[in-house]
Design a protein around this motif. Structure first.
Motif, PDB file in Angstrom:
ATOM      1  N   ALA A 176       1.115  -1.189   0.115  1.00 44.51           N
ATOM      2  CA  ALA A 176      -0.098  -0.103  -0.108  1.00 44.51           C
ATOM      3  C   ALA A 176       0.684   1.010  -0.258  1.00 44.51           C
ATOM      4  O   ALA A 176       1.899   1.654   0.670  1.00 44.51           O
ATOM      5  CB  ALA A 176      -0.958  -0.193   1.332  1.00 44.51           C
ATOM      6  N   LEU A 177       0.357   1.699  -1.218  1.00 38.30           N
ATOM      7  CA  LEU A 177       1.319   3.461  -1.269  1.00 38.30           C
ATOM      8  C   LEU A 177       0.438   4.952  -0.469  1.00 38.30           C
ATOM      9  O   LEU A 177      -1.217   4.577  -1.220  1.00 38.30           O
ATOM     10  CB  LEU A 177       1.775   4.083  -2.587  1.00 38.30           C
ATOM     11  N   LEU A 178       0.848   5.060   0.964  1.00 35.02           N
ATOM     12  CA  LEU A 178      -0.126   5.814   1.418  1.00 35.02           C
ATOM     13  C   LEU A 178       0.684   7.399   1.296  1.00 35.02           C
ATOM     14  O   LEU A 178       1.845   7.992   1.981  1.00 35.02           O
ATOM     15  CB  LEU A 178      -0.330   5.615   3.106  1.00 35.02           C
ATOM     16  N   ASP A 179      -0.598   8.504   1.147  1.00 37.32           N
ATOM     17  CA  ASP A 179       0.028   9.899   1.256  1.00 37.32           C
ATOM     18  C   ASP A 179       0.025  10.397   2.913  1.00 37.32           C
ATOM     19  O   ASP A 179      -1.194   9.013   3.666  1.00 37.32           O
ATOM     20  CB  ASP A 179      -0.343  10.461   0.529  1.00 37.32           C
ATOM     21  N   ILE A 180       0.113  10.812   3.045  1.00 38.31           N
ATOM     22  CA  ILE A 180       0.287  11.957   4.575  1.00 38.31           C
ATOM     23  C   ILE A 180      -1.397  12.764   4.668  1.00 38.31           C
ATOM     24  O   ILE A 180      -2.017  11.094   5.287  1.00 38.31           O
ATOM     25  CB  ILE A 180       1.543  12.398   4.985  1.00 38.31           C
ATOM     26  N   GLU A 181      -1.565  13.355   4.131  1.00 39.67           N
ATOM     27  CA  GLU A 181      -2.384  14.227   3.911  1.00 39.67           C
ATOM     28  C   GLU A 181      -3.638  13.804   3.481  1.00 39.67           C
ATOM     29  O   GLU A 181      -4.104  13.706   1.853  1.00 39.67           O
ATOM     30  CB  GLU A 181      -2.218  15.558   3.865  1.00 39.67           C
ATOM     31  N   MET A 182      -4.720  13.306   3.874  1.00 35.29           N
ATOM     32  CA  MET A 182      -5.867  12.904   3.397  1.00 35.29           C
ATOM     33  C   MET A 182      -6.972  12.708   4.451  1.00 35.29           C
ATOM     34  O   MET A 182      -6.739  13.002   5.695  1.00 35.29           O
ATOM     35  CB  MET A 182      -5.533  11.442   2.493  1.00 35.29           C
ATOM     36  N   PRO A 183      -8.427  13.582   4.052  1.00 37.28           N
ATOM     37  CA  PRO A 183      -9.707  13.151   4.571  1.00 37.28           C
ATOM     38  C   PRO A 183     -10.087  11.960   4.444  1.00 37.28           C
ATOM     39  O   PRO A 183      -9.239  10.721   4.183  1.00 37.28           O
ATOM     40  CB  PRO A 183     -10.549  14.085   3.349  1.00 37.28           C
ATOM     41  N   PRO A 190      -1.118  -7.635   8.540  1.00 37.83           N
ATOM     42  CA  PRO A 190       0.379  -7.176   9.250  1.00 37.83           C
ATOM     43  C   PRO A 190       1.391  -7.861   7.992  1.00 37.83           C
ATOM     44  O   PRO A 190       2.596  -7.629   7.746  1.00 37.83           O
ATOM     45  CB  PRO A 190       0.465  -8.395  10.484  1.00 37.83           C
ATOM     46  N   GLU A 191       0.691  -9.126   7.233  1.00 33.55           N
ATOM     47  CA  GLU A 191       1.779  -9.386   5.528  1.00 33.55           C
ATOM     48  C   GLU A 191       1.527  -8.415   4.780  1.00 33.55           C
ATOM     49  O   GLU A 191       2.832  -8.100   4.136  1.00 33.55           O
ATOM     50  CB  GLU A 191       0.552 -10.719   5.903  1.00 33.55           C
ATOM     51  N   LEU A 192       1.221  -7.836   5.132  1.00 38.55           N
ATOM     52  CA  LEU A 192       0.677  -6.367   3.900  1.00 38.55           C
ATOM     53  C   LEU A 192       2.355  -5.224   4.054  1.00 38.55           C
ATOM     54  O   LEU A 192       2.371  -4.926   5.615  1.00 38.55           O
ATOM     55  CB  LEU A 192      -0.475  -5.031   4.044  1.00 38.55           C
ATOM     56  N   LYS A 193       2.277  -5.309   3.099  1.00 41.03           N
ATOM     57  CA  LYS A 193       4.135  -3.648   3.392  1.00 41.03           C
ATOM     58  C   LYS A 193       3.558  -2.214   2.940  1.00 41.03           C
ATOM     59  O   LYS A 193       2.446  -2.433   2.156  1.00 41.03           O
ATOM     60  CB  LYS A 193       5.199  -4.283   2.464  1.00 41.03           C
ATOM     61  N   VAL A 194       4.354  -1.578   3.631  1.00 43.20           N
ATOM     62  CA  VAL A 194       2.964  -0.058   4.179  1.00 43.20           C
ATOM     63  C   VAL A 194       4.466   0.614   3.091  1.00 43.20           C
ATOM     64  O   VAL A 194       5.353   0.799   3.942  1.00 43.20           O
ATOM     65  CB  VAL A 194       2.518   0.481   4.762  1.00 43.20           C
ATOM     66  N   VAL A 195       3.801   1.382   2.193  1.00 43.08           N
ATOM     67  CA  VAL A 195       5.148   2.822   1.976  1.00 43.08           C
ATOM     68  C   VAL A 195       4.295   3.871   2.209  1.00 43.08           C
ATOM     69  O   VAL A 195       3.106   4.147   1.884  1.00 43.08           O
ATOM     70  CB  VAL A 195       5.409   2.921   0.137  1.00 43.08           C
ATOM     71  N   VAL A 196       5.017   4.774   3.120  1.00 44.78           N
ATOM     72  CA  VAL A 196       4.421   6.143   2.883  1.00 44.78           C
ATOM     73  C   VAL A 196       4.322   7.294   2.329  1.00 44.78           C
ATOM     74  O   VAL A 196       5.712   7.043   2.519  1.00 44.78           O
ATOM     75  CB  VAL A 196       4.430   6.258   4.341  1.00 44.78           C
TER      76      VAL A 196
END
Length: 204
Positions: free
Chosen positions: A54-61, A77-83
């Motif tokens: 998952a690629l996540l922006d920080i500022e979101m509604p 927990p198995e999912l990888k997260v990129v901020v």
């Protein structure tokens, strides 16, 4: 045959989201299978599309990328997260890592670097913008408690103590104490300066 990495893209600015999706789509081994514009839609989309990263922006509604990262860390927990962030704030890096993110990059990083980060986190590595990592170490930990941050965030729009007390279901005296402590900790003169400094550091 190389396995395709399924990616979820969470970004509230449609132009940025589409550009990132197009860039990642040029990679042979990466496919953007889901896109959302709100932080509170991330978990459902990640589940529905069985994504790897998952690629996540920080500022979101709805929820920030950091809040969404924490939720994914708990539920999947198995999912990888990129901020991803426009703002290179050291406090954001620390918060993202504490929330369980596997990578933290600024959006103006080259597209090849983002694709490489996706591959690396899937291989179990952590990827952190080196300039931000150095700044985070130099800056130290966030000195504000959760409640102090909550009151400062609410005070950012210029609300009076009475309005803050009503919004946060606290007494005016308690609100005053939290604001006073936050101002003291940040070594500033007033709440407006406290909000500004805390935001610049990524502590709000």
């Amino acid at each position: 045959m190389t396995r395709t990495i399924k990616v979820l893209l969470a970004e509230d600015q449609s132009m940025v989201r589409e550009a990132l999706a197009a860039l990642l789509g040029l990679e042979d081994d990466i496919e953007v299978v889901a896109q959302v514009a709100r932080g509170d839609e991330v978990l459902a989309a990640a589940r529905a599309h069985a994504v790897d990263v998952a690629l996540l922006d920080i500022e979101m509604p709805g929820a920030t990328g950091i809040e969404a990262a924490a939720q994914l860390s708990r539920e999947l927990p198995e999912l990888k997260v990129v901020v991803l962030t426009t703002f290179g704030r050291p406090g954001y890096l620390r918060s993202a890592m504490e929330a369980g993110a596997d990578a933290f990059l600024v959006k103006d990083a080259p597209a090849a670097q983002l694709a490489e980060a996706v591959r690396k986190v899937l291989a179990g590595e952590r990827v952190i913008d080196p300039t931000l990592a150095a700044a985070a170490l130099a800056d130290g930990a966030n000195p504000l408690t959760d409640r102090e941050r909550e009151v400062l965030r609410a005070a950012a729009d210029g609300s009076t103590n009475a309005e803050l007390a009503a919004t946060l279901h606290l007494s005016q005296g308690t609100v005053r104490n939290y604001l006073s402590t936050a101002i003291q900790k940040l070594a500033v003169r007033n709440r407006a300066e406290a909000v500004r400094i805390a935001r610049e550091k990524g502590w709000l």
